[in-house]
Design an enzyme around this catalytic site. Structure first.
Site, PDB file in Angstrom:
ATOM      1  CD  GLU A 276      -2.733   1.257   2.541  1.00 23.91           C
ATOM      2  OE1 GLU A 276      -2.335   0.727   3.602  1.00 23.91           O
ATOM      3  OE2 GLU A 276      -3.832   1.830   2.453  1.00 23.91           O
TER       4      GLU A 276
ATOM      5  CE  LYS B  77      -7.450   1.535   3.323  1.00 17.04           C
ATOM      6  NZ  LYS B  77      -6.195   2.029   3.913  1.00 17.04           N
TER       7      LYS B  77
ATOM      8  CB  CYS C 184      -4.482  -1.519   4.241  1.00 14.52           C
ATOM      9  SG  CYS C 184      -3.579  -1.664   5.801  1.00 14.52           S
TER      10      CYS C 184
HETATM   11  N1  LIG Z   1      -3.470   1.626   6.094  1.00 18.21           N
HETATM   12  C1  LIG Z   1      -4.428   1.019   6.749  1.00 18.21           C
HETATM   13  O1  LIG Z   1      -5.530   0.820   6.260  1.00 18.21           O
HETATM   14  C2  LIG Z   1      -4.067   0.561   8.136  1.00 18.21           C
HETATM   15  C3  LIG Z   1      -5.069  -0.419   8.682  1.00 18.21           C
HETATM   16  C4  LIG Z   1      -4.785  -0.810  10.079  1.00 18.21           C
HETATM   17  O2  LIG Z   1      -3.691  -0.618  10.588  1.00 18.21           O
HETATM   18  C5  LIG Z   1      -5.872  -1.440  10.821  1.00 18.21           C
HETATM   19  O3  LIG Z   1      -5.669  -1.626  12.029  1.00 18.21           O
HETATM   20  O4  LIG Z   1      -6.918  -1.750  10.260  1.00 18.21           O
END
Ligand SMILES: NC(=O)CCC(=O)C(=O)O
Length: 258
Positions: free
Chosen positions: A66, A139, A179
């Site tokens: 990411e 996303k 993510c």
């Molecule tokens: N960049 C992200 O989306 C981090 C996601 C993350 O750390 C979480 O706990 O969920």
């Protein structure tokens, strides 16, 4: 009170079958965990070198992290963003397309900040072996968190959320999430219903939630849905305001992570 979920009519046939592995032929996947700097050209050079090295080792599918052309910080996203419809102004997409074509591989291009009609998205571009853009995943679940004394981050201050699941057919049927999308089992379940063999999540978990959840959620998504889960993160960097957890991982439907 009305039941939210009627389980009475569900049978064993509705459960993912742990004896039936995803029906894909064997191939090598590379998770290109990269060290990210504030120099965009350097990030592009590193990614391009990592892609070449992975191909030399036989990879047919590559996943990048990411936000790999840009530090993971709201101060940088807009500055590093590119308009993907204007290839002349998008050195990152040009590099990915050229690499996919010249090596004849599929690249899940991590995620990048994307400008589109004045809005900013956290977007994953997928390139096929002919170098063509196969799909784009924005996303869906933006990462907003505030744990006093631990971590505070608000993607929704800068990004607009995507609203579409993304599936591409290449070496297998691949579903994409970015993510924080991994925390939402509904997206993974939808991918399973649509016949996905492997879900790729470019990610940049932080050290706080990473230690608690990163491996656990990957194994949960894999076992719930009986498919493969691949994640790719930037490598650990404690110098900026956001310390990434790292630990890019591949999980099989019944295996421990590798
Ligand atoms: N960049 C992200 O989306 C981090 C996601 C993350 O750390 C979480 O706990 O969920």
């Amino acid at each position: 009170m009305a039941a939210l979920w009627n389980t009475r009519n569900l049978t064993m046939a509705d459960a993912p079958n742990p004896f039936q592995l995803p029906n894909i032929t064997k191939f090598k996947i590379a998770l290109c965990q990269l060290s990210i700097t504030s120099d965009k050209n350097q990030n592009l050079d590193r990614a391009s070198r990592s892609i070449r090295l992975s191909v030399e080792q036989g990879a047919k599918l590559l996943v990048l992290p990411e936000m790999w052309n840009c530090p993971y910080s709201s101060d940088y996203f807009a500055k590093y963003a590119e308009d993907f419809d204007n290839r002349d102004a998008s050195p990152t997409l040009s590099m990915l397309s050229e690499a996919a074509c010249c090596h004849g591989i599929t690249i899940i291009g991590g995620s990048l900040p994307e400008w589109d009609h004045g809005r900013l998205y956290n977007t994953c571009c997928i390139f096929g072996p002919d170098g063509r853009l196969k799909a784009k995943h924005r996303k869906i679940h933006l990462f907003d968190i505030d744990i006093p004394g631990e971590i505070s981050f608000k993607e929704s201050d800068t990004f607009t959320a995507g609203d579409q699941p993304t599936i591409v057919d290449t070496v297998g049927r691949i579903g994409i999430g970015i993510c924080h999308d991994i925390r939402f089992p509904e997206l993974a379940a939808l991918y399973r219903k649509r016949g996905v063999d492997i879900i790729c999540y470019p990610g940049a978990f932080n050290v706080s939630t990473g230690e608690l959840l990163w491996e656990l959620v990957q194994r949960a998504r894999a076992v719930d849905n009986q498919l493969f889960v691949a994640t790719c993160s930037p490598s650990r960097n404690s110098t900026g305001s956001y310390t990434t957890w790292g630990h890019s991982t591949l999980v099989g439907p019944k295996e421990s992570p590798t």
